[in-house]
Design an enzyme around this catalytic site. Structure first.
Site, short mmCIF file in Angstrom:
data_model
loop_
_atom_site.label_atom_id
_atom_site.label_comp_id
_atom_site.label_asym_id
_atom_site.label_seq_id
_atom_site.Cartn_x
_atom_site.Cartn_y
_atom_site.Cartn_z
N ARG B 295 -24.35 4.70 -22.68
CA ARG B 295 -25.56 5.12 -23.79
C ARG B 295 -26.07 6.57 -23.07
O ARG B 295 -26.40 7.18 -23.75
CB ARG B 295 -26.54 4.26 -23.88
CG ARG B 295 -26.22 2.85 -24.67
CD ARG B 295 -27.42 1.89 -24.58
NE ARG B 295 -26.80 0.91 -25.83
CZ ARG B 295 -27.29 -0.36 -26.10
NH1 ARG B 295 -28.10 -0.63 -25.44
NH2 ARG B 295 -26.77 -1.17 -26.91
N TYR B 438 -22.78 4.58 -32.77
CA TYR B 438 -22.12 3.93 -31.83
C TYR B 438 -22.81 3.39 -30.52
O TYR B 438 -23.89 3.75 -30.37
CB TYR B 438 -20.59 4.49 -31.72
CG TYR B 438 -20.45 5.51 -30.62
CD1 TYR B 438 -21.41 6.45 -30.12
CD2 TYR B 438 -18.99 5.89 -30.84
CE1 TYR B 438 -21.03 7.36 -29.26
CE2 TYR B 438 -18.54 7.43 -29.99
CZ TYR B 438 -19.79 7.80 -29.31
OH TYR B 438 -19.43 8.85 -28.65
N GLU B 439 -22.18 2.86 -29.92
CA GLU B 439 -22.84 2.17 -28.60
C GLU B 439 -24.08 1.53 -28.93
O GLU B 439 -24.99 1.65 -28.13
CB GLU B 439 -23.07 3.29 -27.37
CG GLU B 439 -21.81 4.11 -27.34
CD GLU B 439 -20.42 3.32 -26.99
OE1 GLU B 439 -20.62 2.37 -26.62
OE2 GLU B 439 -19.57 4.01 -26.91
N GLY B 440 -24.13 0.66 -29.99
CA GLY B 440 -25.54 0.41 -30.43
C GLY B 440 -26.13 1.44 -31.29
O GLY B 440 -26.49 2.39 -30.78
#
Lengths: 592, 592
Positions: B295, B438-440
């Site tokens: 993140r 992406y990545e949450g």
């Protein structure tokens, strides 16, 4: 999923909010009643869903090509769809019956172009641009020019373009170099190179009528020496048919972020034969008739793409099961539709509020252009023209900015799936991005609004606009149900009035004051226009509170969302504007 | 034009603002002094400009391909650049010397990845992801696993991936179905299908270590039954070299809006051999070590793309002559550089303020991850861990949102030319858009911040954060020069403290309160973090007021711009948050 016309909402705006049928009766066109308009909308929706929407993703993937020098191929299927379009009379929808058109008002045509643009912007931009040249020649052409060209545009046999930009002359058209040399027969020989010409070359029509800005020999420098010319690809013969090839050639097509199916051409004029359209050296004003028409049109197309992206996001949010929502849970599934999550609601309602608000605002603006043209009372026509001038840059810039924000949110609703081509939202984002850049960048729109429309008359026109909004708030405010909308609307109108007088004062001594304030000022006035529009829509909805039609409850809920969750942005814009120009202009260029 | 490392600004942040060399001395790494860090930055800048930036546009145009089933080709030149990267030791930059790495702290590696990402995001994402798997195995692996895999990752010989998402399990990983069956030899047989796997297959490395989430037979349902596995593409042989092919195949690659040069794969596991990484059923927590690292990293890469777009827009604004500016005019030209227009300044300074603010904030966050790992005092490590947890979702979501806004503004500076592929900004927009997804998704980041980090402890951690910001404002506020920054910073910290306590109270009875507030709350806290960061940078700049280095004047001017023109957005965010959830949640789904 296929694009669907937002029929009920367009009907709400045209019939209930703007009362277009009554307007047309006032303007002597009682035959264009609600039923007739509904037939047009239904047919437009069918053509959009069945004919051009299926060509949207393939057209993007295929793009335009140049199989040989000067020849441009549009994507497979575009020509067939165009032929069906012309066969069914769409090209003449808003053209005069005198030239073979159907005589519908601009407000209906703009509603239709929202739908065509939402279904396939790249395709719809060809006939959209052609119709704009019809508007131009209608306003500026001689009777002979009208008789020669307008029936061909109204039938769709010929297309039209606008040729303004040159490599070194974009916003600053005064820098343009294309030259026009008078010929003994009254025509002109045009030489120069134009770039970014939408539909400059294509394989859809038998001829292309280029409307070209150029300088006549010895014309004054700058924008006061620009003239407007008709330069057809094929010179009309004695019968008015496409005749000899003119010296107009497409040199190349651009590779762009989006609208791949719409050719963006470099057009080279090499001693091409042209005819003056309107008076010499008055070309910029002449072209602005078309430009202002285009600004509303591209605003509508942007709204169409926001709508298309929203339709996809909404369907996905109802269908995608992921996580448990904080409230009611479905018992039969291990997860709930994501539309139950508050943050997904936030994203969807933001799109919905902006789409429906911008649609109503843009269609109102288009209606003003009809009133300005058709209304029997000259005083009414004049005051309408002022309001139209104020709203045109607003509609163009606000709709296109909101459309980028809306398509970004639609993609966000999809999560990672939104980044994948086959889900279609990414194309909408790529396509819609152009609207903020062309037909005058949104920065140019903002300076047009604040500089030319607001500060130039020291806020008089804007004051009239604020009076109207304030009067609406005052009229409906006493009704309990409307208070939640009327009070913030009145307060915002008062804030903008105060801020405008501050800007009038500041700009008298700070040459950068207007430029520093322009962009946030446009957005701020956009909020006022949207808030007023939403209050008007809520007022119509309350009058129909007993109806079982869900649109009325939807309008009230969305108006509430707009006022509660989006209108607070005005506080930020006021703060940014009041900060003035010093933080922008004091730093030396080297510090950036 | 070629991407250039923003060297002076990175040095300002690392050496002057964050005092990384002093931190490293505290943490027992005095050999990593400023000179050594500068050498790394210079070499990174050279590699970025000379090797990978030239591959950026061609890689986008060419994309990845599947010449035969299961085989993925990266764009031409990617492999050669990767070989040079590994040869020069970049893969091991932040790896432990124990495994062949160079032992640089995360804060330096993140600065370098901003540069690599800015030069070529698609390319940089391959080694970026591999290093994240190094972080994962370092934290969760057995000594044997570390010895087997980490040297291969540190050398760059092998790559790594994270395999989480399945068609029906994105945000909600509890829905995942990939299963793991224990084998007599202690390994597991992994079967299932994962999607959106970045670098899931490629032609850069001799082996790929997939880190895979799966359910062991009879595991509890939901997220409590997820385990983490190492599933290599080729099973290491007795010598630790890539041996027999495992049952792991790339089924397809996605067609996406951007990062065309980075393969996004469906990876099918068909009885593939895997080894448990960490404890059974604790896989999600294990994976979150990597996820949190990613993140911050993708936030840095987003900042790199903002920077790349800004470099292009700034150069264009200095070069493009169009219109006369309101102030000083160049006498020798008929038009002035557009950088003299206030609205262009607004767009450029917005980018600059957000880039430099976000860069300093993200690098501070990376520094916290170093302190948390390396600081000798356990109490300091603990409090640092809390702050890191608070800032990680903020850095990811704020940087990526600002980067989309920044690339849109860079394109706007170019006008219509920004829409044309060859000017390069449109690729930056397409590439950077993935970071918010992406990545949450950024919605998940917002709920992580507000739900898990702020409301879960009733605002205690956030209170500590606000205390720190407030204490800074109090310390420097009495100094006249700092007052313009300290006062609004203190006021905003107080506002957020009040708002947070209101949210703690509201969320106790409204299950939708957190979801309704999360996105604007994250942005609001982002403003506090940026305002604090800008105030800190201004304070450093004032201390160097006598220097001839223009960076100090630039920092003060940009801080002023941020506080005057961007910080007013907080008023809008507070208003939106206080509007609560009712406008979002009351309308029935059918009304949307």
């Amino acid at each position: 999923m296929t694009y669907q016309i937002p029929l009920r909402d367009i009907q709400f705006v045209l019939h209930e909010l703007l009362q277009v049928p009554a307007m047309l009766e006032d303007c002597g066109q009682p035959e264009l009643d609600a039923g007739t308009i509904d037939q047009v909308l239904a047919a437009a929706g069918q053509f959009a869903s069945e004919v051009i929407a299926p060509l949207n993703a393939p057209g993007d993937a295929h793009g335009c090509s140049m199989p040989s020098p000067g020849v441009v191929q549009t994507p497979p299927g575009f020509k067939k769809a165009y032929d069906e379009f012309t066969k069914n009379g769409w090209a003449g929808l808003a053209c005069s019956p005198e030239f073979g058109g159907q005589g519908f008002p601009s407000v209906v045509a703009n509603a239709v172009y929202e739908v065509f643009g939402g279904a396939n912007m790249a395709w719809a931009s060809y006939p959209g641009m052609s119709h704009a040249t019809y508007v131009n020649v209608s306003a500026n052409g001689s009777e002979e020019q009208k008789a020669l060209y307008l029936p061909k545009i109204a039938s769709g046999e010929w297309a039209g373009t606008m040729c303004l930009t040159e490599p070194n002359a974009g916003t600053d058209l005064g820098l343009m170099r294309t030259r026009a040399v008078a010929q003994p027969d009254g025509s002109y020989s045009i030489t120069g190179s134009k770039i970014f010409i939408s539909g400059g070359e294509q394989d859809l029509t038998g001829n292309i009528m280029h409307l070209v800005l150029a300088r006549i020999t010895d014309a004054p420098p700058g924008v006061k020496g620009i003239s407007l010319f008709i330069v057809p690809k094929f010179i009309p013969d004695a019968n008015g048919a496409a005749g000899a090839r003119n010296g107009v050639v497409c040199g190349s097509i651009e590779h762009k972020l989006g609208i791949h199916g719409n050719s963006t051409c470099t057009i080279n004029f090499d001693g091409a034969t042209g005819w003056l359209l309107g008076a010499p050296n008055k070309g910029l004003a002449g072209m602005f008739v078309q430009m202002n028409h285009m600004r509303v049109l591209v605003g509508m197309i942007a709204i169409g793409l926001m709508e298309a992206a929203y339709q996809k996001a909404l369907a996905y949010a109802k269908d995608r099961l992921q996580g448990r929502t904080s409230g009611a849970r479905s018992s039969s599934e291990v997860a709930d539709p994501i539309i139950g999550h508050a943050d997904v609601r936030r994203m969807l309602l933001t799109q919905k509020a902006n789409i429906e608000g911008a649609r109503a605002l843009a269609l109102w603006t288009a209606q003003l252009s009809d009133l300005q043209r058709l209304h029997p009372d000259p005083a009414r026509r004049n005051e309408t023209a002022e309001l139209l001038g104020l709203l045109t840059p607003l509609v163009k810039a606000l709709s296109s900015d909101l459309a980028v924000e809306g398509t970004l949110l639609a993609m966000q609703v999809f999560g990672g799936h939104g980044y994948i081509r086959e889900n279609g939202v990414e194309q909408h984002l790529r396509d819609v991005r152009i609207v903020g850049l062309y037909e005058g960048t949104n920065g140019v729109q903002a300076m047009d609004l604040l500089g030319r429309k607001v500060l130039a008359d020291r806020g008089r026109q804007m004051g009239a606009f604020l009076d109207m909004a304030g009067a609406f708030a005052e009229t409906c405010g006493p009704r309990e149900a409307m208070r939640e909308f009327a009070e913030p609307l009145a307060a915002l109108a008062a804030d903008i009035r105060q801020l405008t007088s501050e800007l009038v004062a500041t700009s008298a001594h700070d040459p950068h004051a207007a430029g520093a304030a322009a962009a946030p000022y446009l957005r701020l006035v956009g909020h006022l226009a949207l808030a007023w529009t939403w209050a008007r829509m809520a007022e119509v909805a309350f009058r129909n509170a007993g109806s079982t039609d869900p649109i009325y409850a939807s309008k009230i809920a969305t108006a509430r969302f707009y006022f509660q969750r989006l209108l607070p942005q005005t506080a930020a814009l006021c703060g940014e504007i009041r900060a003035g120009s010093s933080a922008l202009m004091e730093p030396a260029v080297e510090l950036l």
